[in-house]
Design a protein around this motif. Sequence first.
Motif, PDB file in Angstrom:
ATOM      1  N   TYR A  33       5.476   0.672  -6.470  1.00  0.00           N
ATOM      2  CA  TYR A  33       6.318   1.250  -7.413  1.00  0.00           C
ATOM      3  C   TYR A  33       5.248   2.465  -8.318  1.00  0.00           C
ATOM      4  CZ  TYR A  33       3.232  -0.839 -11.191  1.00  0.00           C
ATOM      5  OH  TYR A  33       2.179  -1.280 -11.956  1.00  0.00           O
ATOM      6  N   LEU A  34       6.028   3.317  -8.891  1.00  0.00           N
ATOM      7  CA  LEU A  34       5.332   4.497  -9.446  1.00  0.00           C
ATOM      8  C   LEU A  34       5.059   4.154 -11.080  1.00  0.00           C
ATOM      9  CD1 LEU A  34       4.252   7.518  -9.789  1.00  0.00           C
ATOM     10  CD2 LEU A  34       6.665   8.187 -10.403  1.00  0.00           C
ATOM     11  N   HIS A  35       3.610   3.992 -11.522  1.00  0.00           N
ATOM     12  CA  HIS A  35       3.434   3.402 -12.619  1.00  0.00           C
ATOM     13  C   HIS A  35       3.685   4.405 -13.662  1.00  0.00           C
ATOM     14  CE1 HIS A  35       1.451   0.509 -15.204  1.00  0.00           C
ATOM     15  NE2 HIS A  35       1.259   1.341 -15.934  1.00  0.00           N
ATOM     16  N   PRO A  39      -8.552   2.386 -11.540  1.00  0.00           N
ATOM     17  CA  PRO A  39      -7.447   1.419 -12.052  1.00  0.00           C
ATOM     18  C   PRO A  39      -5.941   1.891 -12.287  1.00  0.00           C
ATOM     19  CG  PRO A  39      -9.068   2.495 -13.624  1.00  0.00           C
ATOM     20  CD  PRO A  39      -9.483   2.582 -12.173  1.00  0.00           C
ATOM     21  N   ILE A  40      -5.255   0.934 -12.411  1.00  0.00           N
ATOM     22  CA  ILE A  40      -3.679   1.089 -12.657  1.00  0.00           C
ATOM     23  C   ILE A  40      -3.601   1.888 -13.764  1.00  0.00           C
ATOM     24  CG2 ILE A  40      -1.503   0.450 -13.081  1.00  0.00           C
ATOM     25  CD1 ILE A  40      -2.063  -1.782 -11.283  1.00  0.00           C
ATOM     26  N   ALA A  41      -2.891   3.500 -13.581  1.00  0.00           N
ATOM     27  CA  ALA A  41      -2.689   4.212 -14.885  1.00  0.00           C
ATOM     28  C   ALA A  41      -1.254   5.060 -14.586  1.00  0.00           C
ATOM     29  CB  ALA A  41      -3.771   5.103 -14.923  1.00  0.00           C
ATOM     30  N   ALA A  42      -0.837   5.487 -15.349  1.00  0.00           N
ATOM     31  CA  ALA A  42       0.431   6.596 -15.269  1.00  0.00           C
ATOM     32  C   ALA A  42      -0.028   7.487 -14.010  1.00  0.00           C
ATOM     33  CB  ALA A  42       0.732   7.297 -16.255  1.00  0.00           C
ATOM     34  N   LYS A  69      -0.032   6.580 -10.743  1.00  0.00           N
ATOM     35  CA  LYS A  69      -0.530   6.074  -9.634  1.00  0.00           C
ATOM     36  C   LYS A  69       0.724   5.403  -9.024  1.00  0.00           C
ATOM     37  CE  LYS A  69      -4.704   6.731 -10.879  1.00  0.00           C
ATOM     38  NZ  LYS A  69      -5.431   7.814 -10.364  1.00  0.00           N
ATOM     39  N   ALA A  70       0.681   5.120  -7.590  1.00  0.00           N
ATOM     40  CA  ALA A  70       1.618   4.356  -6.949  1.00  0.00           C
ATOM     41  C   ALA A  70       0.973   3.153  -6.363  1.00  0.00           C
ATOM     42  CB  ALA A  70       1.958   5.203  -5.368  1.00  0.00           C
ATOM     43  N   VAL A  71       1.531   2.158  -7.146  1.00  0.00           N
ATOM     44  CA  VAL A  71       0.911   0.957  -6.983  1.00  0.00           C
ATOM     45  C   VAL A  71       1.705  -0.240  -6.147  1.00  0.00           C
ATOM     46  CG1 VAL A  71       0.133  -1.197  -8.443  1.00  0.00           C
ATOM     47  CG2 VAL A  71       0.146   1.387  -9.435  1.00  0.00           C
ATOM     48  N   SER A  72       0.914  -1.025  -5.377  1.00  0.00           N
ATOM     49  CA  SER A  72       1.714  -1.751  -4.411  1.00  0.00           C
ATOM     50  C   SER A  72       1.028  -3.528  -4.966  1.00  0.00           C
ATOM     51  CB  SER A  72       1.107  -1.761  -2.937  1.00  0.00           C
ATOM     52  OG  SER A  72       1.314  -0.647  -2.441  1.00  0.00           O
ATOM     53  N   ILE A  73       2.206  -4.233  -5.184  1.00  0.00           N
ATOM     54  CA  ILE A  73       1.902  -5.455  -5.792  1.00  0.00           C
ATOM     55  C   ILE A  73       2.780  -6.367  -4.742  1.00  0.00           C
ATOM     56  CG2 ILE A  73       1.346  -4.804  -8.203  1.00  0.00           C
ATOM     57  CD1 ILE A  73       4.158  -5.449  -8.801  1.00  0.00           C
ATOM     58  N   ASP A 120      -3.201   7.557  -5.811  1.00  0.00           N
ATOM     59  CA  ASP A 120      -2.508   8.648  -6.646  1.00  0.00           C
ATOM     60  C   ASP A 120      -1.177   8.984  -6.063  1.00  0.00           C
ATOM     61  OD1 ASP A 120      -4.794   9.314  -8.282  1.00  0.00           O
ATOM     62  OD2 ASP A 120      -5.691  10.260  -6.932  1.00  0.00           O
ATOM     63  N   ALA A 121      -0.164   9.206  -7.230  1.00  0.00           N
ATOM     64  CA  ALA A 121       0.999   9.557  -6.450  1.00  0.00           C
ATOM     65  C   ALA A 121       1.035  11.108  -6.450  1.00  0.00           C
ATOM     66  CB  ALA A 121       2.182   9.600  -7.515  1.00  0.00           C
TER      67      ALA A 121
END
Length: 161
Positions: A34-36, A2-5, A7-11, A142-143
Motif C-alpha cells: 500500500y501507499l502510506h 522507516p515508514i512515512a508518507a 513510501k510503498a509498504v509491504s506487510i 520510496d513510491a
Amino acid sequence: MPIAANKAVSIDYTLTNDAGEVIDSSAGGAPLVYLHGAGNIIPGLEKALVGKDVGDELTVAVEPEDAYGEYSAELVSTLSRSMFEGVDELEVGMQFHASAPDGQMQIVTIRDLDGDDVTVDGNHPLAGQRLNFQVKVVDIRDASQEEVAHGHVHGEGGHHH
Ligand SMILES: [Zn+2]
C-alpha cells in the motif's frame, strides 16, 4: 528507511475480530502493498505503522472509529422490490453497490425480505467491530512520483494500468 508518507509498504497481516475469528489474512499469499499516507488502509492501522521498519512486528487493536466506523441504525432502510429491477432473485446476504447521499459509493447488504419489502443495510460489514491486526513489515521503498500522484502503488501487489 522507516515508514512515512509516500513510501510503498509491504506487510504481512492477519486480521481477527474480538472473538478470535480470522477475518482476513495475507498468509499463504502475497503481502499487501500500500501507499502510506494515502488512505489506502484504515486510519488506525496506518497510524500504528508510522516509523516502523522492515522486520518489525506489531499487534494493533483498532477501535471502530479508526476502522470502518460505528454501526449506524440509520443506514438500515426498507426499500420496495421494484428498486431491484433486473435482479432475478433477491436473497438475504446479497450485496449491491449503491450511491450514498454524499455521492460516495457504498455497499448495501440485504438483511431481510418480507413480501414487497427489502431491508437493506448500508453499514460496512465490519462496522462497529474492533479489529485486531498482527502485522509484519516486509518491505519499504520510496513510491514513484506517478504512484504518489495516483494515490496507490503500481506493479507487484498494486494497480496494473
Ligand atoms: Zn495508478
